[in-house]
Design an enzyme around this catalytic site. Structure first.
Site, PDB file in Angstrom:
ATOM      1  N   HIS A 117     -14.604 -48.288  25.685  1.00  0.00           N
ATOM      2  CA  HIS A 117     -13.758 -47.820  26.794  1.00  0.00           C
ATOM      3  C   HIS A 117     -13.058 -48.953  27.540  1.00  0.00           C
ATOM      4  O   HIS A 117     -12.451 -48.712  28.583  1.00  0.00           O
ATOM      5  CB  HIS A 117     -14.605 -46.996  27.764  1.00  0.00           C
ATOM      6  CG  HIS A 117     -15.102 -45.710  27.178  1.00  0.00           C
ATOM      7  ND1 HIS A 117     -14.353 -44.558  27.170  1.00  0.00           N
ATOM      8  CD2 HIS A 117     -16.266 -45.411  26.545  1.00  0.00           C
ATOM      9  CE1 HIS A 117     -15.035 -43.594  26.573  1.00  0.00           C
ATOM     10  NE2 HIS A 117     -16.198 -44.081  26.188  1.00  0.00           N
ATOM     11  N   ASN A 165      -9.620 -39.358  26.403  1.00  0.00           N
ATOM     12  CA  ASN A 165      -9.777 -40.813  26.409  1.00  0.00           C
ATOM     13  C   ASN A 165      -8.500 -41.551  26.029  1.00  0.00           C
ATOM     14  O   ASN A 165      -8.533 -42.758  25.781  1.00  0.00           O
ATOM     15  CB  ASN A 165     -10.890 -41.216  25.421  1.00  0.00           C
ATOM     16  CG  ASN A 165     -12.248 -40.687  25.835  1.00  0.00           C
ATOM     17  OD1 ASN A 165     -12.582 -40.656  27.003  1.00  0.00           O
ATOM     18  ND2 ASN A 165     -13.032 -40.259  24.856  1.00  0.00           N
ATOM     19  N   LYS A 195      -9.790 -44.238  21.523  1.00  0.00           N
ATOM     20  CA  LYS A 195      -9.601 -44.105  22.973  1.00  0.00           C
ATOM     21  C   LYS A 195      -8.319 -44.807  23.386  1.00  0.00           C
ATOM     22  O   LYS A 195      -7.242 -44.235  23.264  1.00  0.00           O
ATOM     23  CB  LYS A 195     -10.843 -44.626  23.680  1.00  0.00           C
ATOM     24  CG  LYS A 195     -12.099 -43.829  23.278  1.00  0.00           C
ATOM     25  CD  LYS A 195     -13.372 -44.443  23.722  1.00  0.00           C
ATOM     26  CE  LYS A 195     -14.565 -43.577  23.342  1.00  0.00           C
ATOM     27  NZ  LYS A 195     -14.755 -43.417  21.881  1.00  0.00           N
ATOM     28  N   HIS A 233     -24.754 -45.560  24.881  1.00  0.00           N
ATOM     29  CA  HIS A 233     -24.212 -44.398  24.179  1.00  0.00           C
ATOM     30  C   HIS A 233     -25.190 -43.842  23.141  1.00  0.00           C
ATOM     31  O   HIS A 233     -25.986 -44.571  22.546  1.00  0.00           O
ATOM     32  CB  HIS A 233     -22.901 -44.776  23.487  1.00  0.00           C
ATOM     33  CG  HIS A 233     -22.091 -43.606  23.049  1.00  0.00           C
ATOM     34  ND1 HIS A 233     -22.203 -43.048  21.798  1.00  0.00           N
ATOM     35  CD2 HIS A 233     -21.171 -42.860  23.709  1.00  0.00           C
ATOM     36  CE1 HIS A 233     -21.382 -42.020  21.693  1.00  0.00           C
ATOM     37  NE2 HIS A 233     -20.746 -41.882  22.838  1.00  0.00           N
ATOM     38  N   ASP A 278     -20.702 -53.008  23.411  1.00  0.00           N
ATOM     39  CA  ASP A 278     -19.820 -51.927  22.978  1.00  0.00           C
ATOM     40  C   ASP A 278     -18.622 -51.890  23.921  1.00  0.00           C
ATOM     41  O   ASP A 278     -18.767 -51.675  25.120  1.00  0.00           O
ATOM     42  CB  ASP A 278     -20.582 -50.597  23.017  1.00  0.00           C
ATOM     43  CG  ASP A 278     -19.784 -49.449  22.417  1.00  0.00           C
ATOM     44  OD1 ASP A 278     -18.568 -49.375  22.676  1.00  0.00           O
ATOM     45  OD2 ASP A 278     -20.365 -48.615  21.718  1.00  0.00           O
ATOM     46  N   SER A 337     -19.412 -45.036  29.407  1.00  0.00           N
ATOM     47  CA  SER A 337     -18.599 -43.830  29.221  1.00  0.00           C
ATOM     48  C   SER A 337     -18.882 -42.736  30.229  1.00  0.00           C
ATOM     49  O   SER A 337     -18.007 -41.924  30.536  1.00  0.00           O
ATOM     50  CB  SER A 337     -18.812 -43.279  27.809  1.00  0.00           C
ATOM     51  OG  SER A 337     -20.168 -42.931  27.594  1.00  0.00           O
ATOM     52  N   GLU A 380     -22.792 -51.918  27.339  1.00  0.00           N
ATOM     53  CA  GLU A 380     -21.383 -51.550  27.181  1.00  0.00           C
ATOM     54  C   GLU A 380     -20.577 -52.297  28.226  1.00  0.00           C
ATOM     55  O   GLU A 380     -21.067 -52.563  29.324  1.00  0.00           O
ATOM     56  CB  GLU A 380     -21.195 -50.035  27.355  1.00  0.00           C
ATOM     57  CG  GLU A 380     -21.974 -49.210  26.347  1.00  0.00           C
ATOM     58  CD  GLU A 380     -21.783 -47.708  26.536  1.00  0.00           C
ATOM     59  OE1 GLU A 380     -20.756 -47.309  27.123  1.00  0.00           O
ATOM     60  OE2 GLU A 380     -22.663 -46.949  26.107  1.00  0.00           O
TER      61      GLU A 380
END
Length: 384
Positions: A203, A36, A234, A125, A200, A175, A171
């Site tokens: 990423h 990541n 990440k 997640h 979230d 992910s 998110e």
């Protein structure tokens, strides 16, 4: 010594027979398509030396925090870093947690209350799911990125006359798919129906935005979001996480988030690395611009090779669906034997039938390696 419990042995055997037994790997020299570390910050000597010099300049020589932040561990670097994060992310306050897992478990176990409803994307997640299991609120999933289905669910609860809050959880970049919800439509919908939106951004940090501040800010909808979770392991290449929100939210979490209260704080070196990584992210655009070019080239090659199994993504994560644990594992093995570090993501991490190969792109990924690995993938995939 008592033998290992039979029921646990049976669970391991069942996992092994399904071809899904997890095992720890070791260091690898394969071409990196799995980490990541999107901007290469984890290996940046400039950031490493910058954090070290910051500690020396400020005469900070402690190796540890010495205790939880509420007892003895709230050293001065916490205040400096949290103020910086709040300004960078254009929000009232930031509260640093030891990891993204700790942040999600702490937030979701303590903030939604009995009588509240949490509606979460089905691909959310695992750390959020674990937090919700500890919550007294009722939680229900909605179809992935399906705002229409989500709206219908909200209307149903509102029509029942519920008095509690409705939290909507998603998110900004998922992910396991690399895709994103329509955050503009989602934030407007949440405002219309008086819902609290939690995003979230694990990423998205470092990848999206003028300064890498994430997808929420790049779309300028941060004032419509109740809370954001950003993680530093990440795009920032270090460790830790923060919950971004109002000053009231920060005060609440300090008092009620158990994963914050009952754990030793991060050492000064971790905070110095976070602060240095953010400074570098804000001042340098080269890695982010290079990553954007790499993402664009990867998508062009997928199109050229007619690899239709890929999920559409504009992020640094690109996944090719290869149903079946054995199939995904075998193709991943072929790619690794040819020096490409592509990981197979197996069920139960992803739903049965949605097993995949996950390609993580980086600012240091070369176009030559992209072409080589995708051509090898095209030659290895079973013909339809």
């Amino acid at each position: 010594m008592k033998v290992f419990p039979q029921v646990l042995t049976a669970k391991l055997q069942e996992r092994n027979q399904a071809g899904a037994l997890r095992q720890l790997g070791c260091g690898t020299t394969l071409v990196d398509f799995s980490s990541n570390d999107y901007l290469g910050f984890s290996a940046s000597r400039q950031i490493f030396e910058g954090a070290h010099n910051y500690l020396l300049k400020n005469n900070i020589t402690h190796n540890g925090a010495t205790g939880s932040r509420l007892i003895s561990g709230n050293h001065g670097l916490y205040t400096i870093t949290e103020r910086y994060l709040a300004a960078f992310h254009n929000v009232e306050s930031a509260l640093i947690f030891n990891s993204g897992y700790d942040a999600n478990v702490g937030f979701f176990s303590s903030v939604p209350q009995k009588g509240d409803i949490v509606l979460y994307d089905e691909y959310i997640h695992a750390s959020i799911r674990d937090g919700l299991r500890l919550s007294n609120a009722a939680a229900y999933k909605f179809a992935h990125n399906d705002i229409e289905k989500l709206t219908e669910a909200i209307k149903r609860f509102r029509e029942k006359g519920m008095e509690g809050e409705i939290y909507v959880v998603t998110e900004s970049v998922f992910s396991m798919d690399g895709d994103s919800p329509d955050l503009i439509v989602l934030t407007d919908m949440c405002q219309k129906y008086n819902c609290l939106l939690v995003v979230d951004e694990a990423h998205a940090l470092g990848v999206f935005g003028i300064k890498g501040e994430g997808l929420v800010q790049s779309l300028q909808v941060q004032d419509k979001v109740f809370a954001r979770i950003v993680t530093f392991g990440k795009g920032l290449g270090c460790h830790g996480a923060a919950v971004l929100g109002s000053c009231c939210l920060k005060e609440y979490l300090v008092n009620f988030a158990r994963s914050f209260i009952y754990t030793t704080g991060l050492p000064p070196h971790s905070l110095a690395t976070i602060l240095t990584s953010y400074n570098y992210l804000e001042q340098s655009h080269s890695e982010r611009n290079t990553l954007k070019d790499i993402i664009s080239f990867f998508k062009q090659e997928v199109k050229r090779l007619e690899l239709k199994s890929f999920i559409n993504s504009t992020s640094a994560i690109h996944c090719a669906i290869v149903p079946g644990n054995e199939n995904a594992r075998n193709i991943s093995s072929v790619l690794q034997q040819n020096c490409f570090g592509v990981k197979a993501i197996l069920s139960p991490t992803v739903p049965l039938g949605q097993e995949r190969l996950r390609f993580c792109l980086h600012s240091y990924t070369t176009k030559e390696h992209i072409t080589q690995v995708l051509e090898l993938l095209a030659a290895t995939l079973p013909s339809s």
